[in-house]
Design a protein around this motif. Sequence first.
Motif, PDB file in Angstrom:
ATOM      1  N   MET A  39     -13.736  74.974  31.386  1.00 56.88           N
ATOM      2  CA  MET A  39     -13.708  75.272  29.821  1.00 56.88           C
ATOM      3  C   MET A  39     -14.522  74.190  29.333  1.00 56.88           C
ATOM      4  N   THR A  40     -15.474  75.195  28.377  1.00 57.81           N
ATOM      5  CA  THR A  40     -16.602  74.448  27.862  1.00 57.81           C
ATOM      6  C   THR A  40     -16.441  74.431  26.236  1.00 57.81           C
ATOM      7  N   PHE A  41     -16.629  73.155  25.626  1.00 58.79           N
ATOM      8  CA  PHE A  41     -16.609  73.196  24.010  1.00 58.79           C
ATOM      9  C   PHE A  41     -18.083  72.781  23.684  1.00 58.79           C
ATOM     10  N   TYR A  42     -18.460  73.197  22.485  1.00 57.14           N
ATOM     11  CA  TYR A  42     -19.489  72.708  21.852  1.00 57.14           C
ATOM     12  C   TYR A  42     -19.315  72.285  20.552  1.00 57.14           C
ATOM     13  N   SER A  43     -19.954  71.125  20.050  1.00 55.91           N
ATOM     14  CA  SER A  43     -19.813  70.224  18.926  1.00 55.91           C
ATOM     15  C   SER A  43     -21.076  70.242  18.290  1.00 55.91           C
ATOM     16  N   GLU A  44     -21.045  70.422  16.923  1.00 56.13           N
ATOM     17  CA  GLU A  44     -22.160  69.948  16.043  1.00 56.13           C
ATOM     18  C   GLU A  44     -21.859  68.895  15.115  1.00 56.13           C
ATOM     19  N   SER A  45     -20.793  68.197  15.355  1.00 57.96           N
ATOM     20  CA  SER A  45     -20.388  66.928  14.482  1.00 57.96           C
ATOM     21  C   SER A  45     -19.263  66.324  14.933  1.00 57.96           C
ATOM     22  N   GLU A  46     -18.949  65.086  14.343  1.00 62.46           N
ATOM     23  CA  GLU A  46     -18.020  64.294  14.748  1.00 62.46           C
ATOM     24  C   GLU A  46     -16.584  65.158  14.531  1.00 62.46           C
ATOM     25  N   ALA A  47     -16.502  65.626  13.285  1.00 62.19           N
ATOM     26  CA  ALA A  47     -15.114  66.393  13.177  1.00 62.19           C
ATOM     27  C   ALA A  47     -15.103  67.485  14.210  1.00 62.19           C
ATOM     28  N   GLU A  48     -16.101  68.341  14.791  1.00 66.24           N
ATOM     29  CA  GLU A  48     -15.992  69.331  15.718  1.00 66.24           C
ATOM     30  C   GLU A  48     -15.484  68.492  16.897  1.00 66.24           C
ATOM     31  N   THR A  49     -16.185  67.275  17.376  1.00 63.15           N
ATOM     32  CA  THR A  49     -15.574  66.760  18.541  1.00 63.15           C
ATOM     33  C   THR A  49     -14.122  66.379  18.577  1.00 63.15           C
TER      34      THR A  49
ATOM     35  N   ARG B 225     -23.077  68.159  20.948  1.00 67.35           N
ATOM     36  CA  ARG B 225     -22.447  67.889  22.278  1.00 67.35           C
ATOM     37  C   ARG B 225     -22.201  68.935  23.017  1.00 67.35           C
ATOM     38  N   ARG B 226     -22.091  69.025  24.320  1.00 64.07           N
ATOM     39  CA  ARG B 226     -21.513  69.877  25.058  1.00 64.07           C
ATOM     40  C   ARG B 226     -20.321  69.172  25.954  1.00 64.07           C
ATOM     41  N   ILE B 227     -19.098  69.683  25.937  1.00 59.89           N
ATOM     42  CA  ILE B 227     -17.996  69.014  26.540  1.00 59.89           C
ATOM     43  C   ILE B 227     -17.321  69.747  27.354  1.00 59.89           C
ATOM     44  N   ASP B 228     -17.549  69.400  28.542  1.00 59.58           N
ATOM     45  CA  ASP B 228     -17.017  70.056  29.974  1.00 59.58           C
ATOM     46  C   ASP B 228     -15.574  69.642  30.238  1.00 59.58           C
TER      47      ASP B 228
END
Length: 140
Positions: free
Chosen positions: A1-11, A130-133
């Motif tokens: 599963m991979t997430f993408y974040s463009e801000s602290e709130a999204e992380t 960020r990319r979060i794997d």
Amino acid sequence: MTFYSESEAETVACGEALAKELKPGDVVAMYGDLGAGKTQFVRGLAKGLGLSARVSSPTFTIVNEYLGKTPLFHFDMYRLAGAEELFEIGWEDYLTRNGVCAVEWSENAEGAFPSDCIKVRITKTGDNSRRIDVERNEME
């Protein structure tokens, strides 16, 4: 599963989403450079587990405990030299306390993790992105 974040709130939101999949006893081993967003991700884990505590980095204390229905034990291995030091602070006891263990700087203590731990790799792809794997190895 991979997430993408463009801000602290999204992380934080990515961590919250993963928390909904966690169960007591899970270990979340996190990897990422300094400033990648590991502590922000743990804030999301806490939120997703229904904890209202203010989450901060345990760099100097090694572990912060956030208690609730499912406790969260937040470790920071940055200052430890290896897995043996983790065992010296009672790692095995934390694994049996029916909580979730989230470990920053996991590369410093990999030998301590169960084979079914959840690996989270956070990579900065820009100033705020960020990319979060997330990889979960299920035990056979």
